[in-house]
Design an enzyme around this catalytic site. Sequence first.
Site, short mmCIF file in Angstrom:
data_model
loop_
_atom_site.label_atom_id
_atom_site.label_comp_id
_atom_site.label_asym_id
_atom_site.label_seq_id
_atom_site.Cartn_x
_atom_site.Cartn_y
_atom_site.Cartn_z
N LYS A 118 0.86 -1.18 0.00
CA LYS A 118 0.00 0.00 0.00
C LYS A 118 0.90 1.23 0.00
O LYS A 118 1.45 1.62 1.02
CB LYS A 118 -0.90 -0.01 1.25
CG LYS A 118 -2.27 0.66 1.06
CD LYS A 118 -2.23 2.15 0.81
CE LYS A 118 -1.98 2.94 2.06
NZ LYS A 118 -2.00 4.43 1.78
N GLY A 148 6.64 5.22 8.50
CA GLY A 148 5.80 6.41 8.58
C GLY A 148 5.81 6.99 9.97
O GLY A 148 6.77 6.81 10.74
N GLU A 207 9.34 1.31 11.07
CA GLU A 207 10.37 2.35 10.99
C GLU A 207 9.63 3.68 11.07
O GLU A 207 8.93 4.07 10.15
CB GLU A 207 11.15 2.22 9.69
CG GLU A 207 12.48 2.96 9.71
CD GLU A 207 12.41 4.30 9.00
OE1 GLU A 207 12.26 5.31 9.71
OE2 GLU A 207 12.49 4.33 7.77
N CYS A 254 13.08 11.10 7.72
CA CYS A 254 12.99 10.76 9.14
C CYS A 254 14.33 10.91 9.83
O CYS A 254 14.40 11.02 11.05
CB CYS A 254 12.45 9.35 9.31
SG CYS A 254 13.27 8.11 8.31
N GLU A 311 8.03 15.86 15.16
CA GLU A 311 8.69 15.67 13.88
C GLU A 311 8.03 16.60 12.87
O GLU A 311 6.93 16.34 12.40
CB GLU A 311 8.59 14.22 13.44
CG GLU A 311 9.39 13.92 12.20
CD GLU A 311 9.31 12.46 11.78
OE1 GLU A 311 10.29 11.95 11.25
OE2 GLU A 311 8.25 11.85 11.97
#
Length: 500
Positions: free
Chosen positions: A195, A248, A270, A304, A401
């Site tokens: 996906k 994500g 992750e 990230c 973040e």
Amino acid sequence: MIIQDVAAPGQSGDGEAFVRRDHMLFIGGKQVPPVSGQMLDVEDPSSGEVLGRVAEGDKADVDAAVMAARRAFEGPWSEMSPSERSRIIWRLADLILDHAGELATINTLENGKPIGDSLNGEVPFTADVFRYYAGWATKLNGETMTVSAPGNWHTYTRREPIGVTAQIIPWNFPLAMLAWKVAPALATGCTIVLKPAEQTPIGALRLAELAMEAGLPEGVLNVVTGYGATAGAALSAHPGVDKIAFTGSTATGRAIATAAIGNLKKVSLELGGKAPTIILPDADLDMAIAGAASGSFFNAGQSCGAGTRLYVHRDVYDRVVEGVAEQGAAMQMGAGIDPATQLGPVVSKKQQSRIFRILEEGRDDGAEIVCGGFAPNREGYFVSPTIVGNVRSSMAVMREEVFGPVVCAIPFDDDGLDEVARAANDTEYGLASAIWTNDLSKAHRLAAKIKAGTVWVNTHNFNDVTMPFGGFKQSGWGRDLGAQALDLYTETKTVAMRLP
């Protein structure tokens, strides 16, 4: 990732033509319309223009994709020898490079990143990942054990594919993140329902077509496009899925882990990061300034591992902050498809608005915008390179973040490293970090104190397919890349045989 100087063939016009179609789901080796008949728009973040449309997959489509993956797992894929799997994966890597110009164009149009970064960085790196794991397909061995129990025994282990895997990937590196997940799963003999992010689904559909051209059997790789709240949630909870891998946000990772409880499927995550960049006074400052700017602003900060907290010794603080600001201001901003562009847009209007909300909250709390902090007067979802000073650890801009070209700058005084290590670790995340110093002893001692899955020294955003990547704390479970990624897609079976 490090941008490689690689000349890649392929016609960019093919990529633009492919993007501008209506795209169906890719299930069982065929293009399949969604059960609902609904489609979703894919935007060019450089302009807000609709590029094309993809199918809006939902639970019924996920069911069909999981069934196709199960048939392939129990059928032709499991009957194929490791060397045959290896050759298919290698051929896919070759096809990626053969179509590099097309894939780079797709990547840049739907993500917004500079075309040079796609063509010379992400596409070749994607091929490298598939080539690396092609080599592993023939090397997944068990071992024999010598047991101490009375009698004669032959005991050994087998490494077996875990089964049907669901993989949910983000929009910041659409092709590279696909490779990180898909390549080791294929090498181990798993089948996949992928996906992609709703913002960047088209490159995954093209790569699935190339996988079929490489010889992948029908149903081994299925792509269900759609929204995370529907297609992604259905995959996470699906009882026919044996393992789920996700890259994500930490919030979504928690939701996926909760949904996976239903059949106790294996989970790897992750997740987010808030990487500290630490510059000691003995560092090569020209190199450190360039590295800190790149670490903060590369890919419009949508990484990230981006260096979003810049800790600089007070003796060199002013020079470093001024230098990073100058480098950010000098970056050529524009549409990613323009070869002159160095800084593209963020991926969506929603992401742009979120970045400015966090910056406004910082201003309200007393933070100082040293440079940037505005949207240029142009089409698209652009954010100027931004440095924030006078920050406190409690501010959202220091804790969340941001996922944009935004870095907080903080001076420190302690030459003993303890103060800066405590500050660097004062976060719920622990994905990546960077240290700039010419003192080898300090580099090693500080690397040991930092609680992060990756510590870069005198570099930033360096990834290699051999290097495991993942996080401590709320930055996730498990490791992508390297030999360690194979553990995410295999089960160990012990066989104990009593001999007469």
